[in-house]
Design a protein around this motif. Structure first.
Motif, mmCIF file in Angstrom:
data_model
loop_
_atom_site.group_PDB
_atom_site.id
_atom_site.type_symbol
_atom_site.label_atom_id
_atom_site.label_comp_id
_atom_site.label_asym_id
_atom_site.label_seq_id
_atom_site.Cartn_x
_atom_site.Cartn_y
_atom_site.Cartn_z
ATOM 1 N N GLY A 1 0.766 -1.239 0.000
ATOM 2 C CA GLY A 1 0.000 0.000 0.000
ATOM 3 C C GLY A 1 0.797 1.288 0.000
ATOM 4 O O GLY A 1 0.215 2.370 0.043
ATOM 5 N N TYR A 2 2.126 1.195 -0.026
ATOM 6 C CA TYR A 2 2.938 2.411 -0.078
ATOM 7 C C TYR A 2 2.984 2.947 -1.508
ATOM 8 O O TYR A 2 2.983 2.173 -2.464
ATOM 9 C CB TYR A 2 4.359 2.137 0.414
ATOM 10 N N ARG A 3 3.032 4.271 -1.640
ATOM 11 C CA ARG A 3 3.082 4.886 -2.963
ATOM 12 C C ARG A 3 4.515 4.903 -3.472
ATOM 13 O O ARG A 3 5.435 5.348 -2.783
ATOM 14 C CB ARG A 3 2.548 6.311 -2.909
ATOM 15 N N VAL A 4 4.718 4.405 -4.690
ATOM 16 C CA VAL A 4 6.029 4.459 -5.331
ATOM 17 C C VAL A 4 6.128 5.820 -6.022
ATOM 18 O O VAL A 4 5.360 6.119 -6.931
ATOM 19 C CB VAL A 4 6.207 3.313 -6.354
ATOM 20 N N ALA A 5 7.063 6.651 -5.573
ATOM 21 C CA ALA A 5 7.233 7.990 -6.138
ATOM 22 C C ALA A 5 8.052 7.946 -7.423
ATOM 23 O O ALA A 5 7.828 8.748 -8.327
ATOM 24 C CB ALA A 5 7.892 8.918 -5.124
ATOM 25 N N SER A 6 9.006 7.002 -7.496
ATOM 26 C CA SER A 6 9.812 6.853 -8.710
ATOM 27 C C SER A 6 10.482 5.493 -8.724
ATOM 28 O O SER A 6 10.730 4.900 -7.684
ATOM 29 C CB SER A 6 10.880 7.949 -8.795
ATOM 30 N N GLY A 7 10.752 5.017 -9.949
ATOM 31 C CA GLY A 7 11.504 3.789 -10.140
ATOM 32 C C GLY A 7 10.694 2.532 -9.957
ATOM 33 O O GLY A 7 9.473 2.595 -9.877
ATOM 34 N N PRO A 8 11.442 1.451 -9.897
ATOM 35 C CA PRO A 8 12.890 1.325 -9.971
ATOM 36 C C PRO A 8 13.426 1.812 -11.322
ATOM 37 O O PRO A 8 12.800 1.617 -12.353
ATOM 38 C CB PRO A 8 13.157 -0.164 -9.797
ATOM 39 N N ARG A 9 14.589 2.462 -11.248
ATOM 40 C CA ARG A 9 15.171 3.054 -12.452
ATOM 41 C C ARG A 9 16.652 3.318 -12.223
ATOM 42 O O ARG A 9 17.121 3.337 -11.094
ATOM 43 C CB ARG A 9 14.489 4.370 -12.778
ATOM 44 N N THR A 10 17.351 3.523 -13.332
ATOM 45 C CA THR A 10 18.728 4.001 -13.260
ATOM 46 C C THR A 10 18.674 5.508 -13.404
ATOM 47 O O THR A 10 18.128 6.027 -14.384
ATOM 48 C CB THR A 10 19.595 3.385 -14.372
ATOM 49 N N THR A 11 19.222 6.217 -12.437
ATOM 50 C CA THR A 11 19.187 7.674 -12.447
ATOM 51 C C THR A 11 20.210 8.227 -13.426
ATOM 52 O O THR A 11 21.074 7.499 -13.918
ATOM 53 C CB THR A 11 19.488 8.233 -11.050
ATOM 54 N N GLY A 12 20.137 9.509 -13.691
ATOM 55 C CA GLY A 12 21.068 10.163 -14.600
ATOM 56 C C GLY A 12 22.510 10.058 -14.171
ATOM 57 O O GLY A 12 23.425 10.090 -15.002
ATOM 58 N N ASP A 13 22.747 9.917 -12.870
ATOM 59 C CA ASP A 13 24.124 9.777 -12.387
ATOM 60 C C ASP A 13 24.516 8.322 -12.149
ATOM 61 O O ASP A 13 25.519 8.031 -11.519
ATOM 62 C CB ASP A 13 24.360 10.632 -11.148
ATOM 63 N N GLY A 14 23.700 7.379 -12.675
ATOM 64 C CA GLY A 14 24.102 5.979 -12.690
ATOM 65 C C GLY A 14 23.654 5.108 -11.539
ATOM 66 O O GLY A 14 24.012 3.930 -11.487
ATOM 67 N N TYR A 15 22.877 5.620 -10.619
ATOM 68 C CA TYR A 15 22.411 4.810 -9.495
ATOM 69 C C TYR A 15 21.123 4.077 -9.872
ATOM 70 O O TYR A 15 20.274 4.620 -10.567
ATOM 71 C CB TYR A 15 22.144 5.676 -8.261
ATOM 72 N N TYR A 16 20.976 2.842 -9.390
ATOM 73 C CA TYR A 16 19.728 2.105 -9.568
ATOM 74 C C TYR A 16 18.954 2.241 -8.266
ATOM 75 O O TYR A 16 19.468 1.893 -7.186
ATOM 76 C CB TYR A 16 19.994 0.630 -9.883
ATOM 77 N N GLU A 17 17.736 2.779 -8.342
ATOM 78 C CA GLU A 17 16.997 3.077 -7.120
ATOM 79 C C GLU A 17 15.510 3.181 -7.382
ATOM 80 O O GLU A 17 15.053 3.243 -8.526
ATOM 81 C CB GLU A 17 17.468 4.404 -6.524
ATOM 82 N N SER A 18 14.777 3.217 -6.294
ATOM 83 C CA SER A 18 13.363 3.595 -6.302
ATOM 84 C C SER A 18 13.127 4.440 -5.064
ATOM 85 O O SER A 18 13.934 4.431 -4.128
ATOM 86 C CB SER A 18 12.459 2.364 -6.295
ATOM 87 N N CYS A 19 12.029 5.177 -5.061
ATOM 88 C CA CYS A 19 11.658 5.981 -3.894
ATOM 89 C C CYS A 19 10.215 5.681 -3.528
ATOM 90 O O CYS A 19 9.325 5.677 -4.380
ATOM 91 C CB CYS A 19 11.817 7.469 -4.170
ATOM 92 N N ILE A 20 9.997 5.422 -2.262
ATOM 93 C CA ILE A 20 8.688 5.133 -1.701
ATOM 94 C C ILE A 20 8.300 6.308 -0.803
ATOM 95 O O ILE A 20 9.138 6.822 -0.067
ATOM 96 C CB ILE A 20 8.739 3.851 -0.840
ATOM 97 N N VAL A 21 7.049 6.712 -0.845
ATOM 98 C CA VAL A 21 6.571 7.752 0.066
ATOM 99 C C VAL A 21 6.086 7.059 1.337
ATOM 100 O O VAL A 21 5.224 6.188 1.296
ATOM 101 C CB VAL A 21 5.442 8.582 -0.562
ATOM 102 N N ALA A 22 6.687 7.446 2.460
ATOM 103 C CA ALA A 22 6.404 6.777 3.733
ATOM 104 C C ALA A 22 5.776 7.756 4.724
ATOM 105 O O ALA A 22 5.132 8.722 4.323
ATOM 106 C CB ALA A 22 7.696 6.186 4.289
ATOM 107 N N LEU A 23 6.003 7.527 5.987
ATOM 108 C CA LEU A 23 5.413 8.319 7.053
ATOM 109 C C LEU A 23 5.677 9.803 6.871
ATOM 110 O O LEU A 23 6.789 10.214 6.540
ATOM 111 C CB LEU A 23 5.971 7.879 8.410
ATOM 112 N N GLU A 24 4.667 10.589 7.099
ATOM 113 C CA GLU A 24 4.728 12.053 7.059
ATOM 114 C C GLU A 24 5.255 12.594 5.743
ATOM 115 O O GLU A 24 5.838 13.653 5.666
ATOM 116 C CB GLU A 24 5.549 12.587 8.237
#
Length: 73
Positions: A42-65
C-alpha cells in the motif's frame, strides 16, 4: 506528538529540511523485490525502480509524514 492545536499540513515531496532516507539493499534485484513488496503493502512508489542520470539504480517510496525512502543498490 499530538496536541489539539496542531495542524498536520500537506507535505510536498520537494521541500526544505529532512525529506528522505536512503537504504542500500545490495543488488538491482533486491531493489525490485522490495519496491514491489512495499507497493503491494500500500505504499506509494514515487519513482523507479530506475537508473538515475548519475548511474544509481533506485526507487523511492513515500512513507510516514510524506518522507521518501530511497531504496538503492
Amino acid at each position: 506528538m499530538t496536541r489539539p492545536d496542531m495542524d498536520d499540513l500537506e507535505k510536498p515531496l520537494a521541500r526544505t529540511g529532512f525529506v528522505h532516507l536512503a537504504f542500500s539493499v545490495g543488488s538491482p534485484e533486491a531493489v525490485d523485490r522490495l519496491t514491489a513488496q512495499l507497493a503491494a503493502d500500500g505504499y506509494r512508489v514515487a519513482s523507479g525502480p530506475r537508473t538515475t542520470g548519475d548511474g544509481y539504480y533506485e526507487s523511492c517510496i513515500v512513507a510516514l509524514e510524506g518522507n521518501q525512502i530511497e531504496i538503492t543498490v
